[in-house]
Every structure is written in structure tokens, then in C-alpha cells.
Scaffold this active site. Structure first.
Site, mmCIF file in Angstrom:
data_model
loop_
_atom_site.group_PDB
_atom_site.id
_atom_site.type_symbol
_atom_site.label_atom_id
_atom_site.label_comp_id
_atom_site.label_asym_id
_atom_site.label_seq_id
_atom_site.Cartn_x
_atom_site.Cartn_y
_atom_site.Cartn_z
ATOM 1 N N HIS A 339 -1.310 3.662 8.403
ATOM 2 C CA HIS A 339 -1.655 3.632 6.983
ATOM 3 C C HIS A 339 -3.086 4.053 6.655
ATOM 4 C CE1 HIS A 339 -0.779 2.857 2.908
ATOM 5 N NE2 HIS A 339 -0.090 1.754 3.029
ATOM 6 N N TYR A 452 0.187 -8.788 -5.905
ATOM 7 C CA TYR A 452 -0.389 -7.454 -5.705
ATOM 8 C C TYR A 452 0.713 -6.425 -5.869
ATOM 9 C CZ TYR A 452 -2.715 -3.671 -2.981
ATOM 10 O OH TYR A 452 -3.266 -2.480 -2.561
ATOM 11 N N THR A 465 -5.603 4.049 -3.866
ATOM 12 C CA THR A 465 -4.752 3.175 -4.669
ATOM 13 C C THR A 465 -5.625 2.249 -5.508
ATOM 14 O OG1 THR A 465 -4.631 1.488 -2.933
ATOM 15 C CG2 THR A 465 -2.879 3.157 -2.991
#
Length: 619
Positions: A339, A452, A465
Site C-alpha cells: 500500500h 474512517y 487520500t
């Protein structure tokens, strides 16, 4: 190529707008609004006081310095370096903690879901995607406010003629918004390299080989020739057949367990591997175009498939590769990706294009066979392992098995309504699912908690993001009314509450997508103070700040016909990781937790909550 775009792939990159830094007072106002439902009156007053002091003191100075630093680095965004640093400095294992997965929809023609056929077709479509990207033929990511422009040759030819320094503005004139594509450079030929205290990202410029894993063994072979042509499908399938036949048993020591370790431990053992004479083999792994995992697993249901794609058995994965394409024994396909290098937008685009190309234009037909004259030039990587390395692999194996046993994962589907129904109610489908999660947690635990939702900021150069905070005073009041006070409110009043939650959530979505959330701004301010060796401001030491970043409900969604399901591990030990999907006619999610009974109850309560919402909307 997957296609040849009229507009070059990176045509808009130079003229993309820069990610804005919100005004400090706006950030703190949004922060306090998100804190209010989580705190009692006394706690809220204290947090508000701390925020005001921060705004007048350390916060004002740090904000000014952040703006000055941003003005000096116009080639990137203010969040890019801190975000890379956050990921690469994390010392927890990447598997279960960071790497998400995406499961591809099965090929609509059953015969094409054979493991060898599907693997070959997905390999070739993936290499076509790589070549399209490399040659600037891949269509740029553009969000069209008016979809008609996506098919307009006049628009495309006009935009192509504009200089790259102003091309974004040309698209903006017709309500089209190009997105950042900087992350695509690390989609292929890339790996995360473990280092003490902070990892590094490595990308090869011109490797031609694929890494294939089978039963814990490593193989490499070139899928591109010396002039960049893709190997013939019969040659690729011949290599895969050879690998499956040769790797018929597990190795005595499975090296790949090391990629499931704590990053500092893995960094230390990797150095031992280099010193033992394994440098060339590790280089071949790191530089491979991507990793293909040919699993000898036949998942009996979607839950088993999800476990397979999220973590698998550990020995047939190299979790540090930017992307790993996983094919089960029965031809189910999925992606597990590291990621730190990028987010879901780039991976989803890759999945969409590869799925579309492999199903519409398959390179290998089910009845095809490799020719007997095919010469297999496949190299099996053999590693030199001393006692210390073998011991580290054994320990890593035991720790991985222990962690994965604690992880529960369940799929959930609700088929009474989906996106179409919610849109007809003039509400946001995303908001309704998020509200259902809030009602669910309140029903189960009698309280609200930090939540979240990831939101892409790819509309800006080097955007990553932003966080949407689904927990609000409106969702708290709505949850209380539906769970505890149903009889005290009319259906019209409850419907109005749901509608207000939807409107507020839409506003939060818009603010986040435009870079006007509060989480990344505060994160960058804290990172700036820490990176300069300054004392951490009291604002970040406030228990309320620490609590709101302990995200008990962590959610993310990727919508696409190519995606069957997706998921990730919970981000805290007492939380839930919810990868959800809002289809036209149903709602669903893949939920994970280290609390098995609580997860089962959460999903039972989620069904109750969605039924409650449906009953209220039906009147």
C-alpha cells in the site's frame, strides 16, 4: 496494447492543480465538529480550549511553515512525503496491517476460469496494460461531469493539441477533471525493500521477467522479448505448466514467510541473505514486472477466498511486491497489493482494464494447448540459507500462523435494496451504508466511536487520500432515535433524520475530495514538528486527538463490475475493517476483525439496521 488513447497518458500531469492546504481555522472547526459526538461536555470543552490555544500558538507557526515549504515544492503535494514516510516507517508486518486485496469477478464464460487459461489471459492483458502505460497510449484518468465528452473525438483532438502546461484547463472548460497518474509508475517492476527504521521503494526501469510462485518456490521467465514483444500465449502457458509440474511439493524452508515479519526483523534477515550470496535472486524478485501466485487452493466459499487473497498460507506470497496476481486452483483471481506506493484508484484502473481486455479479447482459448516444440527457459531461484536465516524463517512462519488464526473475516449481503432504490429516495447510497454502520455499532455497544472512510484526492497533483469522518452529531442522534426512541418519533421525523445525515455526509465527501478535510492537514503539521525535532505540541498529546485516530470502524469502497469483493484487516486490535460495495440492487461488505463473536454480532446488527432504514424509507 489494451487500447491506443488519442490523449497521451501523462498529458495533464504538468498542469494538474495542486492539493490545497486548508486554512487552519477551517481545519480546527471541522476537527471539533468530528470530536463533538465522541466526547462528553467536559471533554469537549477541554479539547476546544486546547484547539484554540493551538490555533493561536504552535499551530499558527507550523501552518505558516507548512505553507512556505509547500510553496518551495511546487512539483508535488504537501502530503506526499509525509504520507510515504508514514507508510515506510511503520514497523508492523505489511500483511494483515496494510496490504488490501481485490477479488476479480469470474470470467462470464465458465471454461475460461481454468487456472492456466485465466492466468495466461490475465498475464497477457497485464503486460498489454504495462506497454500501453509505457508508450503513453493508456487513456488518462478523467472524471467527466458530463459523460458525453468521454466519447467526443472533437474534445479529445482539441485537448491533445493543447500544451501540457495548460491541458488541464482545457478539460476543465467542459466540466472534465483529469486525475493524477503519478502512482502508475510504481504499479509494475516495483517492490518495497525492508530497511532498518524506514523501508525504501525500488523500481526497475526495463525488466522483462515475471515472478511466479508455486508451493513456495520461486520461478522467473521473460514475458517480453528483446524488442518488447509479448511472448506468444502458447509459450506462456507452457512455462506455467512446467512450473506447476515441477513445484509439486513444499520446500523445506519457505523464504517468503520473511515478508510477513516485523519490518526491522525482516530488514536484518534480508541483509543476512545478501551476505550469504543471494543478491542476484533478490534483485530478480524485486525487479519482476509483478508476482503471479499460482495457488494450489480451492476455496469452498467467498470467506475462504477472501482469506486466501488477504493473507493466504504465507508461503506462496511475496507481500513486498507492488502487486501480486493470485489465481486459485479453480481459476478465481485477485490482487494483493503493497500500500505504500499507491492507493485504490490506480489499482482499480488496472483491474478494470485487465478484466475487460482478458474477457473480451482473450489471448488463450480453453481448448488451446502449448506446442511440443515450445522451449521453456524458466529459472528456478535457489537460495543459500544458513542456520540463522533458516531459524528466522521458522519463527516468521510460527508468528504468521498465529496472527492469521486470530483474524476473522465474513462476507455480508443485503438484497432488499441497493443504489438504485436509494437514489430514487434522493439520498446518497454511500451515506446510507455509512449510517447503517453507525446505527449498528450503537445498537451493539450503546455508543459511537471514531470512524474512517477513505476518499481519494487524485484530482490534485500527487494527491493521496483524505479522511471522511462518518461519525457526526447527526448520525449519533439518528442512531439513538432508531435504536432507543423509535416509538417517540414519527416515520416522517425519522426519515428527515436519515435525509439530514445523507446531506451532511455528501458535504463531507465533497470537502474531502477537494482536499478540505482536516485529517491530512493536522497529520502534516504534526509530521513537520516531529521531523524538525521539536517537542510535540499539546494539541497532538490531547487524549481526544489520540482517540479520534483510533479508528474502530475503518471503511473503504471500490465500485466496479470487474470487482467481486475487496477487503483489508482492521486498523486497530478492537476494531472492524469494512470493505463495502454498493451495487445497483444490493449492499454488501467484507468485514474483518480480531474479535470473532463481536464481528458476527456486528453483521447481524447491520442487517437489522438496514431493515430499519428500509422500513422508514418505505413509510
Amino acid at each position: 496494447f489494451v487500447h491506443r488513447s488519442t490523449i497521451p497518458t501523462m498529458h495533464f500531469q504538468d498542469s494538474l492543480p495542486r492539493l490545497p492546504i486548508p486554512k487552519l481555522e477551517h481545519t480546527l472547526k471541522r476537527y471539533l465538529a468530528a470530536q463533538e459526538p465522541l466526547l462528553d461536555d467536559k471533554q469537549y470543552r477541554n479539547t476546544k480550549r486546547i484547539a484554540k490555544e493551538f490555533e493561536k500558538g504552535a499551530g499558527r507557526r507550523l501552518h505558516r511553515e507548512l505553507v512556505e515549504l509547500d510553496e518551495k515544492n511546487t512539483h508535488t503535494s504537501y502530503i506526499s512525503d509525509p504520507w510515504f514516510n508514514m507508510y515506510l516507517s511503520a514497523r508492523e508486518p505489511v500483511v494483515l496491517n496494510f496490504n488490501p486485496f481485490i477479488s476479480l469477478t469470474p470470467d462470464p464464460r465458465e471454461a475460461y476460469n481454468n487456472q492456466l487459461v485465466r492466468a495466461t489471459n490475465l498475464i497477457i492483458s497485464s503486460i498489454k496494460f504495462l506497454k500501453s502505460l509505457k508508450h503513453n497510449y493508456l487513456r488518462p484518468d478523467i472524471y467527466y461531469g458530463d459523460p458525453k465528452w468521454s466519447e467526443s473525438r472533437l474534445f479529445k483532438n482539441f485537448i491533445r493539441l493543447l500544451p501540457t502546461s495548460v491541458s488541464w484547463y482545457g478539460a476543465y472548460m467542459v466540466n472534465a477533471y483529469p486525475l493524477d497518474m503519478s502512482q502508475y509508475s510504481r504499479l509494475f517492476r516495483s517492490s518495497r525493500i525492508p530497511k532498518l527504521n524506514k523501508d525504501e521503494l525500488f523500481t526497475s526501469e526495463c525488466s522483462r521477467h515475471l515472478l511466479v510462485m508455486r508451493n513456495g518456490h520461486f520461478y522467473v521467465f521473460d514475458v517480453l522479448d528483446s524488442v518488447d514483444n509479448i511472448l506468444h500465449p502458447s509459450e506462456i502457458v507452457a512455462h506455467l505448466i512446467y512450473i506447476i509440474q515441477e513445484a509439486d511439493r513444499l520446500p523445506e524452508f519457505a523464504l517468503s514467510y520473511l515478508t510477513t515479519e516485523d519490518r526491522n526483523i525482516w530488514a536484518t534477515v534480508r541483509q543476512q541473505l545478501l551476505e550469504a550470496g543471494n543478491e542476484e535472486n533478490l534483485k530478480k524478485i524485486d525487479s519482476a514486472i509483478f508476482c503471479l501466485c499460482l495457488d494450489n487452493i480451492f476455496p469452498k466459499d467467498e470467506d475462504e477466498l477472501s482469506h486466501c487473497l488477504l493473507h493466504g498460507n504465507g508461503f506462496n506470497r511475496w507481500f513486498d511486491k507492488s502487486i501480486s496476481l493470485i489465481i486459485t486452483g479453480d481459476g478465481r483471481a485477485g490482487i494483493n497489493f503493497e500500500h505504500s506506493w499507491g492507493d485504490g484508484v490506480a489499482v482499480l484502473r488496472f483491474v478494470n482494464e485487465v478484466y475487460r481486455n482478458s474477457t473480451r479479447h482473450p489471448a488463450l482459448l480453453p481448448h488451446s494447448r502449448s506446442t511440443e516444440t515450445t522451449v521453456v527457459t524458466c529459472e528456478r531461484l535457489q537460495f543459500k540459507l544458513n542456520d540463522s536465516i533458516q531459524s528466522a524463517m521458522h519463527v516468521a512462519h510460527e508468528k504468521f500462523d498465529e496472527r492469521k488464526k486470530k483474524m476473522s473475516m465474513k462476507r455480508f449481503q443485503f438484497r432488499k435494496f441497493g443504489k438504485d432504490y436509494i437514489v430514487k429516495q434522493r439520498m446518497s447510497p454511500d451515506a446510507i451504508f455509512q449510517l447503517a454502520c453507525q446505527i449498528t455499532f450503537y445498537r451493539q455497544f450503546g455508543k459511537v466511536v471514531p470512524s474512517y472512510e477513505a476518499c481519494s484526492t487524485a484530482a490534485f497533483k500527487h494527491g493521496r487520500t483524505e479522511t471522511i469522518r462518518p461519525t457526526s452529531m447527526l448520525t449519533k442522534q439518528c442512531s439513538q432515535a432508531i435504536v432507543e426512541g423509535r416509538g417517540k418519533h414519527s416515520v416522517a421525523e425519522l426519515r428527515n433524520m436519515i435525509d439530514e445525515c445523507s446531506k451532511y455526509h455528501r458535504r463531507l465527501q465533497m470537502e474531502a475530495a477537494l482536499g478540505n478535510g482536516f485529517d491530512r492537514h493536522l497529520f502534516a503539521l504534526k509530521h513537520l514538528a516531529v521531523s524538525r525535532g521539536e517537542p510535540t505540541p499539546d494539541f497532538f498529546l490531547d487524549t481526544a486527538y489520540q482517540k479520534i485516530n483510533h479508528n474502530v470502524i475503518s471503511t473503504s469502497t471500490l465500485q466496479s463490475p470487474a470487482v467481486n469483493l475487496g477487503g483489508f484487516g482492521p486498523v486497530v486490535s478492537d476494531g472492524f475493517g469494512i470493505g463495502y460495495h454498493v451495487s445497483d440492487t444490493w449492499l454488501g461488505c467484507n468485514a474483518t476483525s480480531y474479535l470473532d463473536e463481536e464481528l458476527r454480532e456486528f453483521l447481524r446488527c447491520l442487517e437489522y439496521s438496514l431493515n430499519d432504514i428500509f422500513d422508514i424509507l418505505e413509510g
